[in-house]
Design a protein around this motif. Structure first.
Motif: not given
Ligand SMILES: [K+]
Ligand SMILES: [K+]
Lengths: 448, 448
Positions: B273-288
């Protein structure tokens, strides 16, 4: 017969520079591992010797140990000889490769690298080497003389110490080596223009590149006849020196740990000196570790850009950077051709500039990432360190000595690649032109 | 008559997108400044409304105030509508511009942007808009349905809350908007594949770009017939998703504040999930904010690259990045042509890719430098923030709410430029081809 053998060796001239540097680094490492080179007990550990040798040959100037106290005078002389050899090797190597490329490509147009290419024969190589050597020693001699007089009369140093310091710093300046026997680099001379100005001048001359110097010497009075390469380098050097000066002055103006302690007039010299060093002298008169993060960021950019091609400067080179700016400008304006100073820049050179800049970016980024992995220092410090190594600059926020073996190895690789990589790649690019017998049909993917 | 007027307006289609986004941002700012939009007393300050509106229209998702508590349900609906309008505007705008460019250039070859260009008439525009709208609502509807069922049955949320959260997150996911009514984004669903996977799927589909989706839909069964653009985008998306997944997994494996608390199997979902979000979803499930510096650096790179062209993703786009990699490869190998999947890439496209990437780099660097100047945060945090804004990603280490007015303004500009800039520039480049009546003679400066 000798000519054919030489030609055979030079058939892959792109390999000469990388291999030559490797050999010099190996010899230097061996010499520095001799017990006689180290001031303390025993011999220097291999990694320390390798790091110092690489830093010297690549004329970077990053050190994990204090040059003046860790090494004996013998060790310091070894370092200085490596610096001189490295700097000389870069200048002659780049100039000779330029000539060879010119020969190979049988260009009819004059080339920036070798305007005399039309009449060039292999016998001319010796003339180039002699000319560069003479020029090197003339500049170094003049700078050393000024420094000697200043150290002797202004600082009460003895004859021997004055001469030693003068020669060490003049060679280190012209070759952009950045090594100093003083642990605090040139901090003690921060307000002395008679020390700072000769050194900064030697750094700029050494870093502007021999092709430009040769062109300037030939056509001193008529800038209109300069090659595009010369015009671009001179313009870029002036612009970047101003940006460095203005950047340091504005950003560090009231930083109590750097320029803040000096009066308005007193800030000018250290700001100019510091602003000129990122490309790529590597000396410092103010504490790099005390610079503000925004100054470090500006310095990062200047270190990445570096100095002129075919000189002792590192980085991706000013021509690369400014050419790309012209490409972007043409693109935004919708011009089919990229024109610089009323000359068209071909696709080949554009692609070279692109490759040099982006490969440089990839190297520096990878180095930064690895340093982040291997150490606990912050991004600003390790990015600065990686760019300083890749750009063979030698400035540091002060973390070099505290890096573990893995991180030191990363810097060794960065210094080596930064020194020979872009030259080697660019030359390999210019020489190895393969022609496919067929071309694929064109297609236009969407970009951006 | 209507056709001519329309054509007149579209004569400078590069201006439509930038102006359209400005207008949408202005309307959004006005609506969010209404007292009815703010949950607390009084109206939202202009800068807060401007920042939120820009973040929504540019589908970034950065917030200076908590979406779920600062805004009333009315305000939250305004934000969602802006996000939907922004995402839809990007997809249709990019597709229509692609068609117009195809018309203008009268290309005979099929173009990736519009393979149907040969038969295109202005009347087809409506068909494109309708098709994109239908596709948008189909994906959003399906995802919303899954999320609704999950929220209702798995988390005991009421009908209304389940529907609200499902619609909000599905629209926000497909448009890559990244807004969430929850202050901690999707942290509460970190281990729930039935929430994370539909969302990540919507993010990927939305971010892959409509030209590719159209090509995939047409030629589902025969990848050999895909356009180069489609092949490149699909390959790049797969590669970058894997790099993101592997990067987060390896670098955060034993970080007690992120993946460290989960078992071996439990780390997979949050890492993907986190690896897919930088391009460019922007959601987070762990603390950035708890990520290691090296993970932030990898994310920086992914955010800069972004997603597919003509979609809701930001960044310089995967095709740009991979094309440049192919250019470098050709350069290093000494190939005169740049070939990708057995198709030649012309100089024009190469130069566009170069300009898009380097202008992007210049924007992100300038933004980072300004944030360093205006704030006291470290380089890793402000560079992450600048790249998140420029790439319209929306991830943050948590500093957004603490930024002063100057820094917020920098982010507003970055979000706007990041959203419309590269499209606008690239299109202006493709359309405004000026022919000089003369060409300057060529010259070869030395690079590198
Ligand atoms: K140096
Ligand atoms: K986003």
């Amino acid at each position: 017969m000798r000519r054919t053998a030489l030609l055979g060796t030079l058939r892959h001239p792109a390999r000469i520079v990388p291999l030559g540097f490797l050999a010099a680094i190996a010899v230097g490492t061996g010499l520095l591992m001799l017990p006689v080179a180290r001031a303390g007990d025993g011999a220097a550990p291999p990694l320390t010797a390798l790091f110092t040798s690489t830093s010297a040959v690549s004329v970077t100037g990053l050190v994990t140990v204090d040059t003046g106290t860790y090494w004996t005078p013998f060790g310091q002389v070894v370092i200085l000889v490596l610096v001189q050899a490295g700097g000389f090797g870069i200048m002659t190597g780049a100039s000779l490769l330029g000539l060879l490329v010119a020969r190979r490509l049988r260009l009819r147009d004059k080339m920036a690298a070798a305007s005399e290419s039309k009449q060039l024969a292999l016998g001319d190589i010796r003339r180039v080497v002699v000319r560069i050597a003479a020029f090197t020693f003339a500049v170094e001699g003049a700078v050393a003389l000024v420094l000697f007089l200043r150290f002797k009369t202004g600082y009460g140093q003895g004859w021997g110490a004055s001469a030693w310091n003068a020669v060490y710093h003049s060679v280190s300046a012209f070759t952009n080596g950045g090594f100093s026997p003083h642990a605090d680099s040139l901090a003690r001379y921060v307000t002395d223009p008679l020390v700072c100005l000769p050194i900064v001048l030697a750094v700029i001359i050494g870093g502007i590149g021999f092709p430009v110097l040769a062109d300037l010497a030939r056509r001193r009075g008529s800038p209109a006849k300069w090659t595009v390469h010369t015009k671009l380098t001179v313009l870029a050097t002036a612009v970047l020196l101003f940006i460095g000066f203005a950047g340091y002055l504005a950003l560090e103006w009231d930083n109590p740990d750097t320029l803040g302690e000096y009066g308005v007039g007193g800030k000018l010299l250290p700001a100019f000196f510091s602003g000129a060093m990122p490309r790529t002298g590597g000396f410092s008169t103010i504490d790099t570790g005390a610079l503000r993060p925004e100054t470090l960021a500006v310095t990062d950019g200047l270190m990445f850009i570096g100095g002129g091609s075919g000189g002792t400067a590192g980085g991706v080179k000013v021509t690369t950077f400014f050419l790309l700016a012209f490409v972007i400008w043409a693109e935004v304006r919708g011009e089919p051709d990229v024109s610089v100073f009323k000359r068209r820049i071909g696709h080949t050179v554009q692609r070279q500039a692109l490759a040099v800049a982006l490969l440089g970016l990839a190297c520096a980024s990878t180095g930064t990432l690895l340093l982040l992995l291997f150490t606990d220092f912050g991004l600003d410090q390790v990015m600065f360190e990686a760019l300083s190594a890749f750009g063979t600059v030698g400035l540091s926020t002060g973390i070099t000595g505290d890096l573990n073996a893995a991180a030191q190895t990363v810097l060794v690789v960065l210094m080596y690649v930064g020194r020979v990589g872009t030259i080697a790649v660019a030359t390999a690019m210019a020489l190895r032109v393969r022609n496919r017998l067929y071309r694929y049909p064109e297609e236009r993917p969407i970009v951006g």
